[in-house]
Scaffold this active site. Structure first.
Site, short mmCIF file in Angstrom:
data_model
loop_
_atom_site.label_atom_id
_atom_site.label_comp_id
_atom_site.label_asym_id
_atom_site.label_seq_id
_atom_site.Cartn_x
_atom_site.Cartn_y
_atom_site.Cartn_z
N HIS A 96 35.96 83.20 46.06
CA HIS A 96 36.35 83.39 47.58
C HIS A 96 35.49 84.69 47.70
O HIS A 96 35.53 86.13 47.65
CB HIS A 96 37.51 83.68 48.02
CG HIS A 96 38.27 82.52 47.90
ND1 HIS A 96 38.81 81.35 47.97
CD2 HIS A 96 39.43 82.37 47.17
CE1 HIS A 96 39.34 80.51 48.29
NE2 HIS A 96 39.98 80.99 47.16
N ASP A 122 35.01 75.79 47.85
CA ASP A 122 33.50 76.34 48.49
C ASP A 122 33.30 76.16 49.97
O ASP A 122 31.74 76.10 50.46
CB ASP A 122 32.10 76.50 47.47
CG ASP A 122 32.63 76.18 46.06
OD1 ASP A 122 33.20 77.69 45.72
OD2 ASP A 122 31.98 76.26 45.20
P1 GTP Z 1 36.25 78.18 46.44
O1 GTP Z 1 37.84 79.16 46.21
O2 GTP Z 1 35.52 78.64 45.13
O3 GTP Z 1 36.73 77.04 46.89
O4 GTP Z 1 35.62 79.10 47.25
P2 GTP Z 1 35.41 79.34 48.72
O5 GTP Z 1 35.85 78.21 49.93
O6 GTP Z 1 36.46 80.79 49.60
O7 GTP Z 1 33.60 79.55 49.20
P3 GTP Z 1 32.98 80.52 48.93
O8 GTP Z 1 32.91 82.16 49.53
O9 GTP Z 1 32.76 80.18 47.35
O10 GTP Z 1 31.40 79.99 49.18
C1 GTP Z 1 31.32 79.94 51.20
C2 GTP Z 1 30.34 80.82 52.00
O11 GTP Z 1 30.22 80.51 52.66
C3 GTP Z 1 30.60 82.28 51.01
O12 GTP Z 1 29.32 82.52 51.11
C4 GTP Z 1 30.97 82.65 52.45
O13 GTP Z 1 30.87 83.67 53.17
C5 GTP Z 1 30.04 81.85 53.93
N1 GTP Z 1 30.62 81.11 54.83
C6 GTP Z 1 32.01 80.98 54.98
N2 GTP Z 1 32.04 81.06 56.51
C7 GTP Z 1 30.88 80.97 56.67
C8 GTP Z 1 30.49 80.60 58.08
O14 GTP Z 1 30.95 79.69 59.18
N3 GTP Z 1 29.76 80.58 58.31
C9 GTP Z 1 28.33 81.44 57.62
N4 GTP Z 1 27.47 81.10 57.62
N5 GTP Z 1 28.48 80.91 56.68
C10 GTP Z 1 30.19 80.86 55.99
P1 IMP Z 2 36.35 74.68 35.65
O1 IMP Z 2 37.73 74.08 37.20
O2 IMP Z 2 35.57 75.34 35.17
O3 IMP Z 2 36.73 74.11 34.41
O4 IMP Z 2 35.65 73.32 36.62
C1 IMP Z 2 36.42 72.39 36.20
C2 IMP Z 2 34.25 71.54 37.43
O5 IMP Z 2 35.53 72.18 39.37
C3 IMP Z 2 33.19 72.12 37.37
O6 IMP Z 2 32.93 71.03 37.99
C4 IMP Z 2 33.46 73.34 38.63
O7 IMP Z 2 31.95 73.32 39.40
C5 IMP Z 2 34.14 72.96 39.47
N1 IMP Z 2 35.04 74.50 39.79
C6 IMP Z 2 36.27 74.32 39.45
N2 IMP Z 2 36.29 75.97 40.41
C7 IMP Z 2 35.52 75.47 41.46
C8 IMP Z 2 35.92 75.79 42.37
O8 IMP Z 2 36.42 77.34 42.95
N3 IMP Z 2 34.84 75.76 43.71
C9 IMP Z 2 33.53 75.27 43.46
N4 IMP Z 2 33.77 74.20 42.15
C10 IMP Z 2 34.63 75.23 41.68
MG MG Z 3 33.97 79.29 45.74
#
Ligand code: GTP
Ligand code: IMP
Ligand code: MG
Length: 339
Positions: free
Chosen positions: A43, A13
């Site tokens: 994402h 995230d």
């Molecule tokens: P995973 O694969 O689950 O780890 O996800 P991810 O790395 O793509 O991140 P995810 O989208 O779950 O969470 C990131 C959050 O931050 C989202 O709500 C985005 O819209 C937001 N976001 C990303 N970059 C920025 C930024 O530079 N500023 C702000 N304010 N929000 C951002």
């Molecule tokens: P699982 O991958 O669903 O088995 O979860 C194992 C651990 O990884 C838990 O703590 C989840 O919250 C974390 N996790 C898995 N995928 C993500 C992701 O995309 N973003 C943040 N945490 C994750």
């Molecule tokens: Mg995410």
């Protein structure tokens, strides 16, 4: 950009979805391939005010000419896959590898019903852990066993390596984050496989010698969803006050938060062999940076924070996110001499 790999540097995230969609639109890679675990990832991509939450389709879909691929190391949930190809309208350019493992209803039920996985570890309940366990036992169904997936099946490693041989750009998307890696993370509070850059290459079938750049993504603070250690964790009230309290994309759970961790960042750079850092959400820590697109326009305090990250890790911060929209970005790649 011949071949770039993007991975998370903390606990997922970090905002990889936004960084990847930005890179896709700017660099126009011929192929964008998703690596990582599977539909446990969420994402977030914001394009022209429209919000997409992608668990399966590559976040780079925003670049309409790219071929979108899912590597054999990635688990596929056909229900999520079909829903997302409708939402992103990418039916004609998406491909799944013959050997992607398939998540079935029973895996989701097992994940959600497990006091160990869902209870203790705090899994996402997406069925990824039980499916990968079954894969290790060599019983899991793979994509080529599923009739509805037939039109999308392809040899992903061959497509990617042929694109590289032609000198075309390839963007590889990792999911989760370094400290959720089964090998390098805070075991047992981790996901069901390695998620570092080397694993991302393996997921899509390219060798390490093919990679030109590894971009590790850090958020300006650290968040973690699910159980496990989080150094410097803030009480929920304080997190809310600072605007750091986020809600998880897949599960709707609250994300725990802590200040930026330089020690973890340094180690993540090492574990991933990172050549560049993308730093997201500086607008949340330094609100006056919201929407800024030029490095020189950042306040001195923000620049000091960025310089400290570069100093501690030894790697340049080339991309800086200043808002959720794709173009809220400072891109220093031309200005910084790489490598
Ligand atoms: P995973 O694969 O689950 O780890 O996800 P991810 O790395 O793509 O991140 P995810 O989208 O779950 O969470 C990131 C959050 O931050 C989202 O709500 C985005 O819209 C937001 N976001 C990303 N970059 C920025 C930024 O530079 N500023 C702000 N304010 N929000 C951002
Ligand atoms: P699982 O991958 O669903 O088995 O979860 C194992 C651990 O990884 C838990 O703590 C989840 O919250 C974390 N996790 C898995 N995928 C993500 C992701 O995309 N973003 C943040 N945490 C994750
Ligand atoms: Mg995410």
């Amino acid at each position: 950009m011949p071949c770039e790999v993007v991975v998370g540097g903390f606990f997922g995230d970090e905002g990889k979805g936004k960084i990847i969609s930005y890179l896709a639109l700017r660099d126009k890679p011929a192929v964008i391939a998703r690596a990582g675990v599977g539909t446990n990832a969420g994402h977030t991509v914001v394009i022209n005010g429209k919000l997409f939450k992608l668990r399966q389709i590559p976040s780079g879909f925003a670049y309409e000419k790219a071929r979108l691929l899912i590597g054999p190391g990635v688990l596929v949930n056909p229900e999520v896959f079909f829903k997302e190809i409708e939402e992103t309208n990418c039916k004609d350019r998406v491909g799944i590898d013959y050997q992607c493992g398939v998540i079935e209803r029973k895996h989701i039920e097992e994940d959600k019903g497990s006091s160990h996985l869902h209870g203790k570890i705090g899994s996402t309940g997406s069925g990824c852990g039980p499916a990968n366990a079954e894969r290790a036992l060599r019983r899991l169904k793979i994509a080529k066993d599923i009739p509805e997936l037939q039109p999308y099946l392809t040899d992903v490693p061959l497509e990617i390596n042929e694109a590289l041989d032609r000198g075309e750009g390839v963007l590889i998307e990792g999911t989760q984050g370094t400290y959720l890696s089964l090998y390098h993370g805070t075991y047992p509070f981790v996901t069901s496989k390695d998620v570092c850059a080397a694993a991302a290459c393996s997921d899509v079938g390219i060798g390490p010698t093919k990679v030109d750049d590894v971009i590790v993504v850090f958020k300006a603070y650290v968040t973690r969803v699910g159980s496990g250690p989080l150094e410097g964790e803030l009480p929920e009230e304080e997190a809310k006050k600072r605007g750091w309290l986020e809600i998880a994309t897949v599960t709707g759970r609250k994300r725990r938060s802590a200040p930026f961790n330089f020690k973890l960042a340094k180690r993540a750079v090492m574990l991933n062999g990172a050549t560049q850092i993308a730093l997201t959400k500086i607008d949340i820590v330094f609100p006056e940076t919201r929407g800024v697109t030029k490095y020189d326009e950042l306040p001195a305090e923000t620049k000091k924070f960025i310089e400290k990250i570069e100093h501690e890790t030894g790697v340049p911060v080339t991309l800086i996110g200043t808002g959720p929209e794709i173009n809220a970005m400072i891109d220093r790649r031309d200005e910084i001499e790489l490598k």
